[in-house]
Design an enzyme around this catalytic site. Sequence first.
Site, PDB file in Angstrom:
ATOM      1  N   ASP A   1       0.834  -1.206   0.000  1.00 43.50           N
ATOM      2  CA  ASP A   1       0.000   0.000   0.000  1.00 43.50           C
ATOM      3  C   ASP A   1       0.865   1.251   0.000  1.00 43.50           C
ATOM      4  O   ASP A   1       0.610   2.198   0.743  1.00 43.50           O
ATOM      5  CB  ASP A   1      -0.943  -0.004   1.204  1.00 43.50           C
ATOM      6  CG  ASP A   1      -2.090   1.001   1.049  1.00 43.50           C
ATOM      7  OD1 ASP A   1      -2.399   1.387  -0.099  1.00 43.50           O
ATOM      8  OD2 ASP A   1      -2.670   1.398   2.072  1.00 43.50           O
ATOM      9  N   LEU A   2       1.882   1.254  -0.852  1.00 42.55           N
ATOM     10  CA  LEU A   2       2.715   2.443  -0.968  1.00 42.55           C
ATOM     11  C   LEU A   2       1.925   3.548  -1.656  1.00 42.55           C
ATOM     12  O   LEU A   2       1.342   3.347  -2.719  1.00 42.55           O
ATOM     13  CB  LEU A   2       3.980   2.146  -1.783  1.00 42.55           C
ATOM     14  CG  LEU A   2       4.963   1.143  -1.186  1.00 42.55           C
ATOM     15  CD1 LEU A   2       6.168   1.010  -2.107  1.00 42.55           C
ATOM     16  CD2 LEU A   2       5.387   1.542   0.207  1.00 42.55           C
TER      17      LEU A   2
END
Length: 276
Positions: A113-114
């Site tokens: 979930d960058l």
Amino acid sequence: YGGAGGGGGWDAARPAAFVFDRALRDNGAGDPAALLRDVVARAAAGSKLVFVDALPGDGGGDGDAAAVLRAHGLNVDSAIRAGAVPADKVTWLAEQALEVLDAVHAAGIIHRDLKPSNFFLEDDGRGRARLKLLDFGVAHEEAEAGKLTGAGQSLGTPWYMSPEQLKAVKGVPLDGRSDLYSLGVVLYECLSGKLPYSGSSLGEVAVQVFTERPAPLAPLASDAPPALVAWIEQALCRERDDRPEDASAMLAALRAFAAPSASGGPSVSLRPAGAG
């Protein structure tokens, strides 16, 4: 910083240090108190996992254990909202992020979930930025990272999800190249102020990713060195085999055309001194 689902952060100043800001509760961590004890024990034993600011029992009043990261600064999302980020600051951000990801991936963890809000620019007390990667609430060990959260739905934020995340093929695990794609989206957005794909839902983004190419970055970031533009665009390749092999290789490619950052980061605003 981890939000309701939990989280943690990797400190770029100490790439091998794992800093929890909230105990992982709903993502397979089990007993949060036991998690804290385990990390503290690892630190005491000299592990490269270092636990910072442990505050057992401070879990929002619900009895959960937590560890709070006290920091002052802002996230990259805030910096982007102020306008496109200068190319030299994007290069610094990329280098710092890849040092962190290299350590994270070496530990067998995929973040998944960058996005800009998960990159925190901490003020080091002297007005300079130090990067922290936050919110490991949806992170998984590499062997488990391809699992779905429900019927055909995988975790992540659509605009930053890799094609393999969007495809969500059951039984096909993600690897570190998924995070490299997401980082490429963050860097593209930093340089241009725009997202590579602008669909308003996961479905729209997925259609764009699999049928279109991102708008060329060079016209959107005319001051950026061509080598930096090409390097970011490689990270956005649809097929993961066309991206850099891993974070270490991507970092080496960056340093082949950009000098390593000098000691001390830029201002936390990622703007030149005196800029608004």
